[in-house]
Write a protein that holds these residues in place. Structure first.
Motif, PDB file in Angstrom:
ATOM      1  N   THR A  21       0.671  -1.237  -0.025  1.00  0.00           N
ATOM      2  CA  THR A  21       0.089  -0.028  -0.015  1.00  0.00           C
ATOM      3  C   THR A  21       0.839   1.347   0.273  1.00  0.00           C
ATOM      4  OG1 THR A  21      -1.659  -1.289   1.236  1.00  0.00           O
ATOM      5  CG2 THR A  21      -1.761   1.217   1.406  1.00  0.00           C
ATOM      6  N   LEU A  22       1.835   1.270   0.890  1.00  0.00           N
ATOM      7  CA  LEU A  22       2.836   2.426   1.077  1.00  0.00           C
ATOM      8  C   LEU A  22       3.516   2.692  -0.268  1.00  0.00           C
ATOM      9  CD1 LEU A  22       4.160   2.299   4.536  1.00  0.00           C
ATOM     10  CD2 LEU A  22       2.392   3.850   3.642  1.00  0.00           C
ATOM     11  N   SER A  23       4.077   1.541  -1.104  1.00  0.00           N
ATOM     12  CA  SER A  23       4.632   1.659  -2.264  1.00  0.00           C
ATOM     13  C   SER A  23       4.156   2.175  -3.282  1.00  0.00           C
ATOM     14  CB  SER A  23       5.492   0.316  -2.690  1.00  0.00           C
ATOM     15  OG  SER A  23       6.280  -0.029  -1.604  1.00  0.00           O
ATOM     16  N   HIS A  28       2.964   6.350  -7.268  1.00  0.00           N
ATOM     17  CA  HIS A  28       1.799   6.977  -8.043  1.00  0.00           C
ATOM     18  C   HIS A  28       1.659   8.509  -7.609  1.00  0.00           C
ATOM     19  CE1 HIS A  28       0.514   2.958  -9.158  1.00  0.00           C
ATOM     20  NE2 HIS A  28      -0.267   3.754 -10.132  1.00  0.00           N
ATOM     21  N   SER A  29       2.481   8.797  -6.445  1.00  0.00           N
ATOM     22  CA  SER A  29       2.538  10.334  -6.164  1.00  0.00           C
ATOM     23  C   SER A  29       3.556  11.044  -6.689  1.00  0.00           C
ATOM     24  CB  SER A  29       2.666  10.393  -4.529  1.00  0.00           C
ATOM     25  OG  SER A  29       1.610   9.712  -3.850  1.00  0.00           O
ATOM     26  N   ALA A  30       4.685  10.339  -7.310  1.00  0.00           N
ATOM     27  CA  ALA A  30       5.513  11.063  -8.051  1.00  0.00           C
ATOM     28  C   ALA A  30       4.964  11.636  -9.209  1.00  0.00           C
ATOM     29  CB  ALA A  30       6.665   9.832  -8.530  1.00  0.00           C
ATOM     30  N   PRO A  31       5.376  12.895  -9.726  1.00  0.00           N
ATOM     31  CA  PRO A  31       5.203  13.681 -11.024  1.00  0.00           C
ATOM     32  C   PRO A  31       5.220  12.943 -12.197  1.00  0.00           C
ATOM     33  CG  PRO A  31       7.046  14.707 -10.046  1.00  0.00           C
ATOM     34  CD  PRO A  31       6.565  13.665  -9.172  1.00  0.00           C
ATOM     35  N   ILE A 278       7.952  -5.532  -3.867  1.00  0.00           N
ATOM     36  CA  ILE A 278       7.236  -6.930  -3.033  1.00  0.00           C
ATOM     37  C   ILE A 278       8.081  -8.028  -3.050  1.00  0.00           C
ATOM     38  CG2 ILE A 278       5.351  -8.202  -3.234  1.00  0.00           C
ATOM     39  CD1 ILE A 278       4.555  -5.525  -2.137  1.00  0.00           C
ATOM     40  N   PHE A 279       8.774  -8.407  -4.159  1.00  0.00           N
ATOM     41  CA  PHE A 279       9.688  -9.398  -4.355  1.00  0.00           C
ATOM     42  C   PHE A 279      10.736  -9.274  -2.965  1.00  0.00           C
ATOM     43  CE2 PHE A 279      13.359 -11.792  -6.009  1.00  0.00           C
ATOM     44  CZ  PHE A 279      12.587 -13.114  -5.995  1.00  0.00           C
ATOM     45  N   TYR A 280      11.413  -8.303  -2.828  1.00  0.00           N
ATOM     46  CA  TYR A 280      12.212  -7.872  -1.753  1.00  0.00           C
ATOM     47  C   TYR A 280      11.631  -8.022  -0.565  1.00  0.00           C
ATOM     48  CZ  TYR A 280      16.091  -6.313  -4.892  1.00  0.00           C
ATOM     49  OH  TYR A 280      17.263  -6.337  -5.687  1.00  0.00           O
ATOM     50  N   GLY A 281      10.619  -7.692  -0.365  1.00  0.00           N
ATOM     51  CA  GLY A 281       9.902  -7.861   0.900  1.00  0.00           C
ATOM     52  C   GLY A 281       9.707  -9.300   1.383  1.00  0.00           C
ATOM     53  N   ILE A 282       9.275 -10.081   0.440  1.00  0.00           N
ATOM     54  CA  ILE A 282       9.218 -11.662   0.573  1.00  0.00           C
ATOM     55  C   ILE A 282      10.388 -12.169   0.809  1.00  0.00           C
ATOM     56  CG2 ILE A 282       8.344 -13.602  -0.605  1.00  0.00           C
ATOM     57  CD1 ILE A 282       6.495 -12.131  -2.179  1.00  0.00           C
TER      58      ILE A 282
END
Length: 304
Positions: A21-23, A28-31, A278-282
């Motif tokens: 969610t944070l990622s 998507h907040s980046a211009p 996500i892959f790194y998080g796993i």
């Protein structure tokens, strides 16, 4: 043990959900958009591209669609690599990153642990001061400084090793060495501190008082207890050495996950960046679980 593993795996689901969610919100907040850096294209064509990848939908709908795809182990298509999915890019880049990171971690342990033990046995002597000073130097020099210096020394001036890319075993020497140096220094300092603490323990004094030989005291009583902090360090270190290869892969032009991640961030390739995160998080969660199980196996005092 199985119940503990199941609980840990179930507990990882909320962690991955928060990470996702944070990622998602951050990228998507980046211009700009994935197609803002492309060559000038008519607005109609750009609108069709955004519609094709559902980028014209409200953000909450994009988020729900991405969650559905993740639940089916589908990281989606890459916006910048034509006709290639993120799953395919990860399958291509991860073996390269794992090879470099794996060699760097093994070298860090094979060199760092003996040097740390040697420094602890020779505490407050010249050998100890030299080892700890070298370890401090290794920690102080970042990889993005060391890697270009190695290229200048061994590829430009001497032409002993290739400056970049992947070919024979020679192309792995500098990336692995640049990545392993800092971890060697960390392992040396951690091993030295742990061994000194164990040598001052009461049960070690008792072993000496019983007249046990030095090899028996060291290898049977000191070493198993001294390596426990190293085992705890291995989980985060193994994950960090993979994620730390981002800089190394970019400098040496290695087509691993790190380079894909940097290119994805620069090109606003949302699905590629999110997929690698996500892959790194796993990987991090998996390594930490393995280390916790291994720690309990080595230390009988740990109960699950």
């Amino acid at each position: 043990m199985l119940v503990y593993i199941a609980r840990r795996l179930l507990g990882a689901i909320p962690t991955l959900f928060i990470l996702l969610t944070l990622s998602f919100v951050l990228v998507h907040s980046a211009p700009g958009s994935p197609f803002s850096n492309a060559r000038r294209i008519p607005p109609q064509v750009r609108a069709e591209l955004e519609a094709k990848y559902h980028l014209d939908e409200p953000l909450i709908e994009q988020y729900g669609r991405y969650l559905y795809n993740i639940a089916h182990f589908d990281f989606g298509p890459s916006y910048r690599y034509q006709d290639t999915s993120v799953n395919e890019l990860i399958a291509t880049g991860f073996p390269v990153s794992a090879t470099i990171g794996g060699f760097a971690l093994v070298i860090a342990l094979l060199i760092g642990v003996p040097l740390g033990l040697f420094a602890a046995v020779r505490q407050n002597r010249v050998a100890d001061y030299a080892t700890t000073s070298g370890a401090l130097l290794g920690i102080s020099v970042p990889s993005f400084v060391l890697a270009p210096l190695m290229i200048l020394a061994f590829a430009v001036y001497r032409d002993w090793l290739p400056a970049g890319g992947l070919g024979g075993w020679q192309s792995y020497v500098m990336p692995v060495a640049a990545l392993a140096l800092a971890f060697i220094a960390y392992v040396v300092r951690l091993t030295r501190a742990s061994t000194i603490e164990v040598l001052r323990s009461d049960y070690i004094r008792t072993a000496w008082a019983k007249g046990l030989s030095a090899p028996r005291v060291f290898f049977v009583h000191v070493l198993p207890a001294a390596i426990l902090p190293i085992v705890s360090f291995l989980g985060p270190a193994a994950a960090a050495i993979l994620t730390g290869s981002v800089v190394i892969e970019q400098i040496f032009g290695i087509p691993g996950l790190g380079r894909f991640f940097v290119n994805g961030a620069l090109n606003r390739d949302y699905t590629l960046v999110l997929g690698i995160v996500i892959f790194y998080g796993i990987i991090i969660i998996g390594f930490n679980l393995v280390v916790d199980i291994l720690y309990g196996w080595l230390d009988p005092r740990v109960s699950y």
